[in-house]
Design an enzyme around this catalytic site. Structure first.
Site, PDB file in Angstrom:
ATOM      1  N   ASP A 136     -76.038  29.713 -42.861  1.00 23.94           N
ATOM      2  CA  ASP A 136     -76.220  30.847 -43.790  1.00 23.94           C
ATOM      3  C   ASP A 136     -76.759  32.089 -43.078  1.00 23.94           C
ATOM      4  OD1 ASP A 136     -78.650  29.499 -43.390  1.00 23.94           O
ATOM      5  OD2 ASP A 136     -79.503  30.311 -45.235  1.00 23.94           O
ATOM      6  N   ASP A 150     -81.576  24.070 -43.576  1.00 23.13           N
ATOM      7  CA  ASP A 150     -82.119  24.903 -44.663  1.00 23.13           C
ATOM      8  C   ASP A 150     -81.099  25.929 -45.149  1.00 23.13           C
ATOM      9  OD1 ASP A 150     -84.423  23.501 -44.253  1.00 23.13           O
ATOM     10  OD2 ASP A 150     -85.384  25.051 -43.043  1.00 23.13           O
ATOM     11  N   ASP A 197     -75.930  23.528 -40.392  1.00 23.18           N
ATOM     12  CA  ASP A 197     -77.328  23.953 -40.538  1.00 23.18           C
ATOM     13  C   ASP A 197     -78.025  23.118 -41.627  1.00 23.18           C
ATOM     14  OD1 ASP A 197     -79.619  25.599 -40.428  1.00 23.18           O
ATOM     15  OD2 ASP A 197     -78.806  26.933 -41.960  1.00 23.18           O
TER      16      ASP A 197
END
Lengths: 176, 176
Positions: free
Chosen positions: A133, A10, A8
Site C-alpha cells: 500500500d 500492514d 506486505d
C-alpha cells in the site's frame, strides 16, 4: 519457473487502520470512522501524532491485528501458482518483530518461515511482483507493482490499484 | 550509483562457532576446539545434535554472541563506499528476532534499521554482492558472491573464499 510475489503485511493482509482506530478509541475515547481518513497522510490519522508510535510499543498491538477481509483465502489461492513471500518493514518497530512472526504463524500457517522477510527499506527485494500500500516501497521496486488501496494512497495513480483481495485475484488471473 | 552488499550475521559478523562451543562446554562440560570442526557438517558440530536448537531458544544466546574479529571496523569502512544490508536467516529461530535486532543496535549502531533484513530463504535478496558462509545462500544469489570461511564450507570452492575481514577489504579494493 514459478513467479514470486512479495506481499506486505500492514494495510494489505493485516487491517492496520481498524486496529489503530480501535486502540485510539480505547485509549483516547474518540471514535474516528475509517472513511474519514481518505486522502490524509499517515501523520494525520489521529490528532495525537505520537499515538501510533505509542501503540507499536505496547504488547498486543501487532499480535491482535485484525485480518484484511479475504486475505487468507486469496493468499492461499495465489500460493498454488506463485512463490509467496510476506515482506514487512518491521525493523522500524523492534517490538513488532516477535508479534508479527506470531501473528503470521497463527493466521497464515501455510506460509513457511523460509518465505517471511522482516526488513527496513524494501528496495533490495527481488521478487517478480510486489503487493503493497506504500508508494515509497512500490516506487523503488524493479518488478511489477500492485498498489493495495489505502487512505494515504488515494491521490497516487502511477501503480496498478486494487481495492480489495478479490481484485488482486482477478488481476493476477488476467495475466498481469 | 553506489553498489549494495548483503552481509550475513552468524559466521560472518557474529562468531557463532565460539558462542556455540562456549555454551556447549557450559551446559555439557565438554570442551571442543574450533579447529576440530574443519570439514564437519553443521549437524556434527557437537555430539548432541539438538544442542544448537536448544541454545537458540534460550535467552541470551544471540544477544551475547561474540563479534567476528575485524567485523565492525571493516563493515564501517565498506559502508563509506557501498550500501550495506545486514541479512540474517533469522526466521527459523523466532526467539532470535529481538535478540539479533538488539545485538545489531549495540554492535553496529551505524547500520540503520532501514538496512536490516531478517528472512528465511535468501533467494529473493537483490543486492549486487553477498558475503555469506553458507553455500545454500550463495548458490541461489544472482549477484557476485563472497564465501566467508567456515568449518562447514572448507570443501566447497565454487565461490570466492575469504578467510577473514581483512581479506574482504582487500578483495573489494581490488575491484572484484
Amino acid at each position: 519457473m514459478r513467479k514470486s510475489i512479495a506481499i506486505d503485511m500492514d494495510g494489505v493482509i493485516a487491517d492496520e487502520v481498524v486496529q489503530l482506530l480501535t486502540w485510539y478509541e480505547r485509549h483516547y475515547g474518540l471514535k474516528i470512522h475509517p472513511n474519514e481518513l481518505s486522502g490524509r497522510s499517515e501523520d494525520e490519522v489521529v490528532p495525537e501524532k505520537d499515538a501510533y508510535t505509542k501503540f507499536t510499543k505496547m504488547a498486543g498491538f501487532f499480535r491482535t491485528m485484525p485480518l484484511m477481509p479475504g486475505a487468507v483465502e486469496s493468499v492461499k489461492k495465489l500460493s498454488a501458482q506463485y512463490d509467496i513471500y510476506i515482506v514487512s518493514a518491521a525493523m522500524q518497530y523492534p517490538h513488532s518483530l516477535s508479534e508479527k512472526r506470531e501473528w503470521l504463524g497463527a493466521n497464515f500457517p501455510f506460509i513457511s518461515w523460509r518465505n517471511i522477510i522482516f526488513c527496513g527499506d524494501k528496495s533490495i527485494i527481488g521478487t517478480d511482483y510486489m503487493i503493497d500500500d506504500h508508494i515509497k516501497n512500490l516506487d523503488y521496486f524493479k518488478g511489477k507493482t500492485i498498489m493495495f488501496h489505502a487512505f494515504h494512497n488515494v491521490n497516487h495513480n502511477h501503480h496498478t490499484r486494487v481495492n480489495n483481495w478479490d481484485e488482486v485475484l482477478t488481476l493476477m488471473d488476467s495475466g498481469f
